[in-house]
Scaffold this motif. Structure first.
Motif, PDB file in Angstrom:
ATOM      1  N   MET A  45       1.719  -1.080   6.495  1.00 33.48           N
ATOM      2  CA  MET A  45       0.809  -0.704   5.394  1.00 33.48           C
ATOM      3  C   MET A  45       1.218   0.553   4.643  1.00 33.48           C
ATOM      4  SD  MET A  45      -2.982  -1.330   7.100  1.00 33.48           S
ATOM      5  CE  MET A  45      -2.789  -0.107   8.411  1.00 33.48           C
ATOM      6  N   ASP A  46       2.153   1.360   5.174  1.00 30.81           N
ATOM      7  CA  ASP A  46       2.385   2.697   4.606  1.00 30.81           C
ATOM      8  C   ASP A  46       3.364   2.689   3.439  1.00 30.81           C
ATOM      9  OD1 ASP A  46       4.244   1.967   6.669  1.00 30.81           O
ATOM     10  OD2 ASP A  46       5.053   4.002   6.584  1.00 30.81           O
ATOM     11  N   ALA A  47       3.257   3.723   2.605  1.00 27.06           N
ATOM     12  CA  ALA A  47       4.106   3.886   1.423  1.00 27.06           C
ATOM     13  C   ALA A  47       5.108   5.024   1.649  1.00 27.06           C
ATOM     14  CB  ALA A  47       3.235   4.179   0.205  1.00 27.06           C
ATOM     15  N   LEU A  48       5.829   5.381   0.591  1.00 26.42           N
ATOM     16  CA  LEU A  48       6.893   6.384   0.708  1.00 26.42           C
ATOM     17  C   LEU A  48       6.625   7.579  -0.207  1.00 26.42           C
ATOM     18  CD1 LEU A  48       9.863   3.895   0.719  1.00 26.42           C
ATOM     19  CD2 LEU A  48       9.542   5.676   2.443  1.00 26.42           C
ATOM     20  N   PRO A  49       7.145   8.755   0.140  1.00 24.65           N
ATOM     21  CA  PRO A  49       6.982   9.933  -0.721  1.00 24.65           C
ATOM     22  C   PRO A  49       7.973   9.916  -1.881  1.00 24.65           C
ATOM     23  CG  PRO A  49       8.154  10.532   1.286  1.00 24.65           C
ATOM     24  CD  PRO A  49       7.815   9.070   1.407  1.00 24.65           C
ATOM     25  N   ILE A  50       7.787   8.963  -2.793  1.00 20.81           N
ATOM     26  CA  ILE A  50       8.688   8.787  -3.934  1.00 20.81           C
ATOM     27  C   ILE A  50       7.826   8.752  -5.189  1.00 20.81           C
ATOM     28  CG2 ILE A  50      10.177   7.080  -5.095  1.00 20.81           C
ATOM     29  CD1 ILE A  50      11.227   6.245  -2.365  1.00 20.81           C
ATOM     30  N   GLN A  51       8.331   9.321  -6.277  1.00 18.32           N
ATOM     31  CA  GLN A  51       7.632   9.283  -7.561  1.00 18.32           C
ATOM     32  C   GLN A  51       7.962   7.965  -8.251  1.00 18.32           C
ATOM     33  OE1 GLN A  51       5.500  11.736  -8.528  1.00 18.32           O
ATOM     34  NE2 GLN A  51       4.947  10.465 -10.283  1.00 18.32           N
ATOM     35  N   HIS A  72      13.203   1.560  -1.470  1.00 15.61           N
ATOM     36  CA  HIS A  72      13.284   3.034  -1.448  1.00 15.61           C
ATOM     37  C   HIS A  72      13.805   3.596  -2.772  1.00 15.61           C
ATOM     38  CE1 HIS A  72      12.951   3.728   3.165  1.00 15.61           C
ATOM     39  NE2 HIS A  72      12.447   2.549   2.845  1.00 15.61           N
ATOM     40  N   HIS A  73      13.943   2.739  -3.778  1.00 15.01           N
ATOM     41  CA  HIS A  73      14.346   3.200  -5.103  1.00 15.01           C
ATOM     42  C   HIS A  73      13.084   3.335  -5.963  1.00 15.01           C
ATOM     43  CE1 HIS A  73      16.171   3.155  -9.117  1.00 15.01           C
ATOM     44  NE2 HIS A  73      17.286   3.536  -8.517  1.00 15.01           N
ATOM     45  N   PRO A  74      13.004   4.367  -6.835  1.00 18.58           N
ATOM     46  CA  PRO A  74      11.776   4.562  -7.625  1.00 18.58           C
ATOM     47  C   PRO A  74      11.462   3.399  -8.573  1.00 18.58           C
ATOM     48  CG  PRO A  74      13.453   6.222  -8.167  1.00 18.58           C
ATOM     49  CD  PRO A  74      13.952   5.470  -6.980  1.00 18.58           C
ATOM     50  N   GLU A  75      12.456   2.541  -8.843  1.00 15.63           N
ATOM     51  CA  GLU A  75      12.194   1.409  -9.748  1.00 15.63           C
ATOM     52  C   GLU A  75      11.956   0.102  -8.993  1.00 15.63           C
ATOM     53  OE1 GLU A  75      15.501   1.457 -12.411  1.00 15.63           O
ATOM     54  OE2 GLU A  75      14.945   3.445 -13.144  1.00 15.63           O
ATOM     55  N   ALA A 127       7.363   1.781  -2.278  1.00 14.16           N
ATOM     56  CA  ALA A 127       8.738   1.508  -2.697  1.00 14.16           C
ATOM     57  C   ALA A 127       9.486   0.693  -1.653  1.00 14.16           C
ATOM     58  CB  ALA A 127       9.475   2.818  -2.961  1.00 14.16           C
ATOM     59  N   CYS A 128       8.758   0.175  -0.655  1.00 19.56           N
ATOM     60  CA  CYS A 128       9.426  -0.647   0.345  1.00 19.56           C
ATOM     61  C   CYS A 128       8.730  -1.997   0.485  1.00 19.56           C
ATOM     62  CB  CYS A 128       9.480   0.088   1.694  1.00 19.56           C
ATOM     63  SG  CYS A 128      10.737  -0.579   2.812  1.00 19.56           S
ATOM     64  N   GLY A 129       7.712  -2.219  -0.364  1.00 18.43           N
ATOM     65  CA  GLY A 129       7.071  -3.531  -0.379  1.00 18.43           C
ATOM     66  C   GLY A 129       6.066  -3.751   0.730  1.00 18.43           C
ATOM     67  N   HIS A 130       5.639  -2.677   1.399  1.00 19.61           N
ATOM     68  CA  HIS A 130       4.635  -2.868   2.455  1.00 19.61           C
ATOM     69  C   HIS A 130       3.315  -3.340   1.853  1.00 19.61           C
ATOM     70  CE1 HIS A 130       6.947   0.111   5.332  1.00 19.61           C
ATOM     71  NE2 HIS A 130       7.725  -0.800   4.782  1.00 19.61           N
TER      72      HIS A 130
END
Lengths: 388, 388
Positions: free
Chosen positions: A80-86, A358-361, A103-106
């Motif tokens: 369920m968690d996300a990443l520290p990415i803008q 893990h990419h911002p896009e 950014a990882c599709g969770h």
């Protein structure tokens, strides 16, 4: 048998859930909103039991089949968690939280498993029990480990577990899997070198810690280039190098370096830990300084089990007509902890030609939802099939 | 069907040949006595044609089957050369030539192929033609390349080619193989670093090529630790370093290093070659020296063809029952690779039992592996060209 019709009908709903989660990304164990959303939905679907706060913020749901002659219990897991990415996708449902992003599709993984849970609660066309597992903190925090440490496997009598991850670069909805070691063990390095700081104009009165640490970084290359069997797989990366002072005329007292070690075997992992320690302490001693080495074993190698992998691949073929052999991945995955406790398998589902995770896009591809949900449902209905 | 009965009968005779060859090792292309011995045996067997001097000292022989309705031609290869090692086995048939030893079991390979030739010439129970290739100079001289350049494949119309190598550590008479890359490519490089010689007490008046060379060696480590995909396999080893000075008070003008590059993929091989040149040149330049890189392309990757690996495994299965078909690749090289680049085929490992590794002065070829090895060659011929 291709996509289940019911998931074609539910596709819009599941997509809406996914985008809602996408707009509200939460990091590590702080998945409070997401966990509540998941628990509320599971209750609304009529799950037989919903338990929150397993592994801090994890959620477990239980769905009993129409029959329970088999006594079998299968665990299905999403993160369920996300990443520290803008976020830089520009989509209208982009993250509303600065510096946090799915950014990882969770978001997609959670939405797909919710979709499967709704279908399974509606139909219950299986003989046994399904345990749906929603875990926090896959991205480095070890949420999977926490849920296992909370006794999840025994408490719900889970006999085997399955997991899924979207994969950019593979055609949408196409599957890939491999048996045995699949994702790498992920260990963390934190090394503090200490010399004797002083005036940069009088290096002979100091023990230069920057030089010491630079030699260590150079020498750490030899673990891969000289020590580990070239047929084995290993990465040693130093990712951070920081001096204790930032001035241009001070030789720093301390330098901290950080990094990661990725391995695919116990032998390589043990050797890497031993050599990292020997090299850093040895180099420091050479210069008359000291090194404090912290080698933290984080995620273990994620190993798919033979029987469950063959089954998962058969199910994938029944859904999409294919299942490729996946390559090894040097990334880590904390589903590894669940696979250490119970037999099971982890599969990749194609996300199409998108930016890498893990990419911002990067963005999860909603077109993969019907295939992903169908795979979950088929895992259950084929593994826990009702005797005709 | 296990070992061929006839080869159990001839086991003692083949063992005698092997011991004779073992007592009379010859190096590189200078395998005159060995080639002569091979020719004598082949004449006794009554093979249809013998040609000497192929690839300098190689021997090619032809055995025609009882019929030839389909024009099939299968090549079988063995190597004949020994190594410049002082034997330390203490055997009563140990090398009579000091400084030379059959420490890689080529005496065994040659005897096994002679045993198979005797059987095939007696029985001729196949439809087509067998071409036997006994090659010199496997140990670095490229005898296999010379034979291919002399037209081995085209002149005799070989359609597929097979070879075997004994492998210490695998159970005696067992077989192991893998499709694709089985053995590495092996290239050599020499880097000559030129600085400015001078008095060792006045380094500031010289440009020290030793320091530059040391930095080149460190830089070369980063090719495998940083540049090559961790899922690929490569080795860069610097093996020798020598300056043009052997006193303690002179900074040399020139320092040379030599080393080897191993890879399991032709693209990785090319990439490593480019990086060796870049690193050596740029690092030397950074130290105000000049580097000249001499990169010699050696044996290519030994790549087993997928279909022919299956054929080889099928014949091995008929002989030994179980066959390992996912034997891990080895970073050593083999000049059978030139034959496999010119013609489809496969190379298989034959278990030599427990004992010292090849290239050790204590190494011994295991005569108990002979029946399995010879049966495999025979079985391959009879399976690939079944009698009409």
């Amino acid at each position: 048998m291709p996509i289940k019709n019911r998931f074609a009908e539910m596709h819009a709903d599941i997509t809406a859930w996914r985008r809602d989660i996408h707009q509200h990304p939460e990091i590590l164990f702080d998945t409070h909103r997401t966990s509540s959303l998941v628990a509320d939905k599971l209750r609304a679907f009529g799950c037989d039991d919903v338990v929150e706060e397993v592994g801090r913020t994890g959620v477990v749901g239980v769905i009993k089949g129409r029959a329970d002659g088999s006594g079998k219990v299968i665990g299905l897991r999403a993160d369920m968690d996300a990443l520290p990415i803008q976020e830089a996708t520009g989509v209208d449902y982009a993250s509303k939280t600065d510096g946090a992003m799915h950014a990882c599709g969770h978001d997609g993984h959670t939405a797909m498993l919710l979709g499967a849970a709704q279908y399974l609660s509606e139909t219950r066309n299986f003989d046994g029990t399904v345990v749906v597992i929603f875990q926090p903190a896959e991205e480095g925090g070890g949420g999977g480990r926490e849920m296992c440490d909370d006794g999840m496997m025994d408490r719900w009598g889970i006999q085997e577990v399955y997991g899924m991850h979207n994969w950019p670069g593979r055609p949408v909805g196409e599957f890939a899997i491999r048996t045995g070691p699949f994702f790498a063990a992920t260990d963390l390095l934190e090394i503090e070198f200490e010399g004797v700081g002083g005036h940069a104009a009088k290096p002979h009165e100091t023990i230069d810690t920057t030089l010491m640490a630079a030699h260590a970084v150079t020498m750490l290359q030899s673990i891969v280039s000289r020590n580990v069997d070239p047929i084995d797989r290993i990465v040693v990366s130093i990712t951070s190098f920081e001096t204790s002072s930032k001035a241009f005329n001070v030789i720093p007292q301390k330098v901290q370096i950080m990094g990661t070690v990725r391995t695919m075997s116990t032998e390589a992992r043990d050797l890497a830990e031993k050599r990292v320690t020997e090299i850093c302490e040895g180099v420091a001693s050479t210069f008359g300084g000291t090194a404090r080495v912290q080698y933290k074993r984080n995620y273990p190698v994620m190993v798919n089990h033979d029987e469950q992998t063959a089954f998962a691949a058969d199910v994938a073929r029944s859904v999409s007509g294919q299942c490729d052999e996946a390559p090894l991945v040097m990334g880590g995955e904390d589903f590894a902890f669940m696979l250490e406790e119970r037999p099971g398998a982890y599969i990749l589902v194609g996300n199409g030609d998108t930016a890498m995770v893990h990419h911002p896009e990067y963005n999860f591809n909603d077109e993969a939802i019907p295939a992903g949900c169908s795979w979950w449902a088929e895992i259950v209905e084929q593994r826990l099939s009702i005797a005709s | 069907m296990p070992i061929k009965n006839r080869l159990a009968d001839t086991h003692a005779e083949i063992t005698n040949w092997r011991h004779h060859l073992h007592a009379h090792p010859e190096l590189d292309f200078d395998v005159h006595e060995t080639a002569g011995f091979v020719v004598e045996r082949l004449r006794e067997f009554g093979v249809d044609d013998i040609t000497t001097g192929i690839g300098k000292t190689g021997v090619v022989a032809v055995i025609k089957g009882r019929t030839d309705t389909r024009g099939r031609v299968v090549g079988l290869r063995a190597d004949m050369d020994a190594l410049p090692i002082n034997e330390a086995t203490g055997l009563d048939y140990a090398s009579k030539h000091p400084g030379k030893m059959h420490a890689c079991g080529h005496d065994g390979h040659t005897s096994i192929l002679l045993g198979a030739a005797q059987y095939l010439a007696e029985t001729r129970n196949f439809d087509g033609t067998v071409v036997l290739a006994f090659q010199p100079a496997e140990e670095g001289g490229g005898g296999g390349r010379e034979m291919v350049n002399d037209g081995l494949i085209d002149r005799w119309g070989i359609q597929e080619v097979y070879g075997l190598h004994n492998m210490p550590g695998l159970p005696t008479g067992s077989f192991a193989i893998r499709p694709g890359a089985l053995l590495a490519s092996a290239d050599e490089f020499e880097v000559t670093v030129t600085g400015k010689g001078g008095h060792a007490a006045a380094p500031h008046q010289s440009i020290d090529p030793n320091v530059a060379a040391a930095h080149v060696i460190l830089g070369l480590q980063s090719i495998t630790s940083r540049n090559v995909d961790p899922l690929a396999s490569a080795v860069v080893s610097v093996c020798a370093l020598h300056s043009d000075i052997d006193t303690h008070n002179i900074i040399p003008q020139v320092t040379r290093m030599t080393g080897t590059v191993r890879a399991l993929d032709p693209d990785v091989r090319d990439f490593v070659e480019a990086r060796v040149k870049e690193i050596a040149t740029a690092t030397a330049q950074a130290h105000q020296c000049e580097a000249r890189v001499n990169y010699t392309v050696g044996y290519p990757v030994t790549v087993n063809h997928a279909d022919h690996t299956e054929y080889a495994a099928a014949a091995a299965r008929a002989v030994a029952g179980d066959v390992t078909t996912d034997f891990p690749p080895i970073m050593a090289a083999e000049d059978f690779s030139f034959m496999l680049n010119a013609c489809p085929g496969a190379y298989i490992m034959l278990g030599n039992g427990d004992g010292p590794m090849v290239h050790r002065p204590e190494y011994q070829f295991n005569d108990d592996a002979i029946p399995a090895g010879a049966s495999w060659f025979v079985e391959l011929v009879e399976q690939r060209m079944p009698a009409q």
